[in-house]
Design a protein around this motif. Structure first.
Motif, PDB file in Angstrom:
ATOM      1  N   PRO A   5       0.687  -1.212   0.055  1.00 28.75           N
ATOM      2  CA  PRO A   5      -0.057   0.066  -0.106  1.00 28.75           C
ATOM      3  C   PRO A   5       1.172   1.263   0.435  1.00 28.75           C
ATOM      4  CG  PRO A   5      -0.024  -1.091   2.336  1.00 28.75           C
ATOM      5  CD  PRO A   5       0.564  -1.483   1.264  1.00 28.75           C
ATOM      6  N   THR A   7       0.091   5.354   0.359  1.00 27.99           N
ATOM      7  CA  THR A   7      -0.615   6.738   0.229  1.00 27.99           C
ATOM      8  C   THR A   7      -0.154   7.915  -0.610  1.00 27.99           C
ATOM      9  OG1 THR A   7      -1.535   5.924   1.947  1.00 27.99           O
ATOM     10  CG2 THR A   7      -1.840   8.509   1.964  1.00 27.99           C
ATOM     11  N   TYR A   9       0.334  11.914  -1.057  1.00 26.05           N
ATOM     12  CA  TYR A   9      -0.231  13.382  -0.842  1.00 26.05           C
ATOM     13  C   TYR A   9       0.136  14.165  -2.000  1.00 26.05           C
ATOM     14  CZ  TYR A   9       0.045  11.307   4.025  1.00 26.05           C
ATOM     15  OH  TYR A   9      -0.490  10.694   5.208  1.00 26.05           O
ATOM     16  N   THR A 265       3.645   5.652   2.415  1.00 25.34           N
ATOM     17  CA  THR A 265       3.647   7.254   2.195  1.00 25.34           C
ATOM     18  C   THR A 265       4.351   8.079   1.546  1.00 25.34           C
ATOM     19  OG1 THR A 265       4.058   8.985   4.384  1.00 25.34           O
ATOM     20  CG2 THR A 265       2.039   8.084   4.276  1.00 25.34           C
ATOM     21  N   VAL A 292      -2.572   2.179  -4.351  1.00 27.36           N
ATOM     22  CA  VAL A 292      -2.386   3.452  -4.425  1.00 27.36           C
ATOM     23  C   VAL A 292      -3.092   4.041  -4.224  1.00 27.36           C
ATOM     24  CG1 VAL A 292      -1.997   6.001  -5.458  1.00 27.36           C
ATOM     25  CG2 VAL A 292      -0.225   3.915  -5.496  1.00 27.36           C
ATOM     26  N   THR A 293      -3.554   4.603  -2.688  1.00 24.19           N
ATOM     27  CA  THR A 293      -4.786   5.813  -1.908  1.00 24.19           C
ATOM     28  C   THR A 293      -4.008   7.486  -2.300  1.00 24.19           C
ATOM     29  OG1 THR A 293      -5.203   4.315  -0.908  1.00 24.19           O
ATOM     30  CG2 THR A 293      -5.915   6.247  -0.564  1.00 24.19           C
ATOM     31  N   VAL A 294      -4.510   8.296  -3.624  1.00 21.90           N
ATOM     32  CA  VAL A 294      -4.655   9.328  -3.503  1.00 21.90           C
ATOM     33  C   VAL A 294      -5.221  10.239  -2.357  1.00 21.90           C
ATOM     34  CG1 VAL A 294      -4.040  11.622  -4.971  1.00 21.90           C
ATOM     35  CG2 VAL A 294      -3.630   9.269  -5.583  1.00 21.90           C
ATOM     36  N   GLU A 295      -4.694  10.759  -1.647  1.00 19.21           N
ATOM     37  CA  GLU A 295      -4.958  12.213  -1.324  1.00 19.21           C
ATOM     38  C   GLU A 295      -4.548  13.147  -0.768  1.00 19.21           C
ATOM     39  OE1 GLU A 295      -4.982  11.463   3.420  1.00 19.21           O
ATOM     40  OE2 GLU A 295      -4.980   9.773   3.403  1.00 19.21           O
TER      41      GLU A 295
END
Length: 316
Positions: A5, A7, A9, A265, A292-295
């Motif tokens: 995983p 994240t 930013y 991150t 990927v998680t995009v914040e």
């Protein structure tokens, strides 16, 4: 095999500012109006992808006016040019369009006004950068003294310590510049500063977003060109704000994957002359390797737009 995983930013604002947007539009509109080739003195903005794209459309990039034929239009880059350049273009009866960012032009006007009032100028900027050359070239030789660091303040030799004003390059680090300004005011208490901060809104906003993002990112990538002042400042701001690994990449192929091993991150931003397509390319490269998680890390909203010169808004 499952992907680790990650994240991401994503800084907002990032990428193109209004001045860059306008400069690119000026070249594209000039090509539509006059056809190819259109000559551009210096890279219109500091980004290879943008320059190559405009070159394919028919723009020819040169460093000096004498490389331009007299019968073709010439465009001056967003960074601004010394006063002698448009004067020479007019003397040669060339068609020219000035793509100088209006916020850089504001600094030029400020410098000229102080000069008319009998003040000698000190410019905070980077030696050799086209914006610095352009701003210093607004006034006669010796009327603008350049300082780059706090240490330079002690060495600068002025005509009259009570008849001074200062301006700054628009793409500097806010924190570094604040230190230099403080040193200037300490040595020259009567020095006159700009009515409003010279460092442009886009530089300020991008640096603030990085400060917000950097402390929570294991690593940070700035999408931008190595000759882009504002992009290099973003790397420095990120490192200073607590991100241990902050790097400049022109595009996804420049990513040093070994240096990023084990990260959870990642902060991503882009300099003011980097197009969003390159940011997406970098994110896609991470998607190939990570889950990927995009914040979004948004610290300001931008809605600034600058008009293109009138000569491009009227038919040929």
């Amino acid at each position: 095999m499952t992907k680790p995983p990650l994240t991401i930013y994503l800084a907002a604002p990032r990428g193109f500012c209004a001045g860059v947007d306008r400069a690119i539009k000026i070249v594209e509109m000039a090509l539509q109006k006059w056809g190819a080739p259109v000559y551009v003195r210096h890279e219109i903005v500091h980004n290879k992808f943008v320059v190559d794209d405009l070159r394919e459309k028919g723009a020819v990039f040169v460093e000096e006016l004498d490389e331009c034929p007299l019968d073709r239009p010439v465009i001056f880059s967003a960074h601004g040019v010394p006063k002698s350049v448009p004067a020479e273009a007019a003397r040669r009866e060339m068609v020219y369009v000035d793509a100088t960012c209006p916020l850089v032009s504001k600094v030029h006007i400020e410098a000229a006004r102080h000069h008319e009032n009998g003040l000698q100028m000190i410019m905070i900027g980077h030696e050799g950068h086209p914006e610095t050359i352009g701003t210093m070239g607004q006034l006669p030789e010796g009327e603008v003294l350049l300082v780059e660091t706090v240490d330079d303040i002690a060495k600068v030799e002025v005509r009259d310590p009570d008849q001074l004003a200062f301006v700054t390059q628009t793409t500097l680090s806010l924190d570094d510049t604040a230190d230099i300004v403080a040193a200037l005011k300490e040595r020259f208490p009567n020095i006159v500063g700009p009515h409003k901060e010279d460092i442009c809104y886009a530089t300020t906003n991008r640096q603030e977003a990085v400060k917000e993002m950097a402390p929570k990112a294991d690593a940070m990538l700035v999408v931008g060109a190595p000759n882009s002042s504002n992009s290099k400042r973003l790397v420095e701001v990120g490192a200073r704000a607590g991100c241990e690994y902050a790097q400049l990449v022109q595009r996804a192929t420049d990513i040093d994957w070994r240096a990023l091993e084990g990260i959870a991150t990642l902060g991503i931003t882009a300099g003011a002359s980097a197009p969003e397509i390159l940011v997406n390319e970098v994110i896609d490269a991470f998607r190939d390797r990570y889950d990927v998680t995009v914040e979004l890390v948004e610290t300001a909203k931008e809605n600034v737009e600058f008009k293109v010169p009138r000569v491009l808004r009227v038919p040929a």
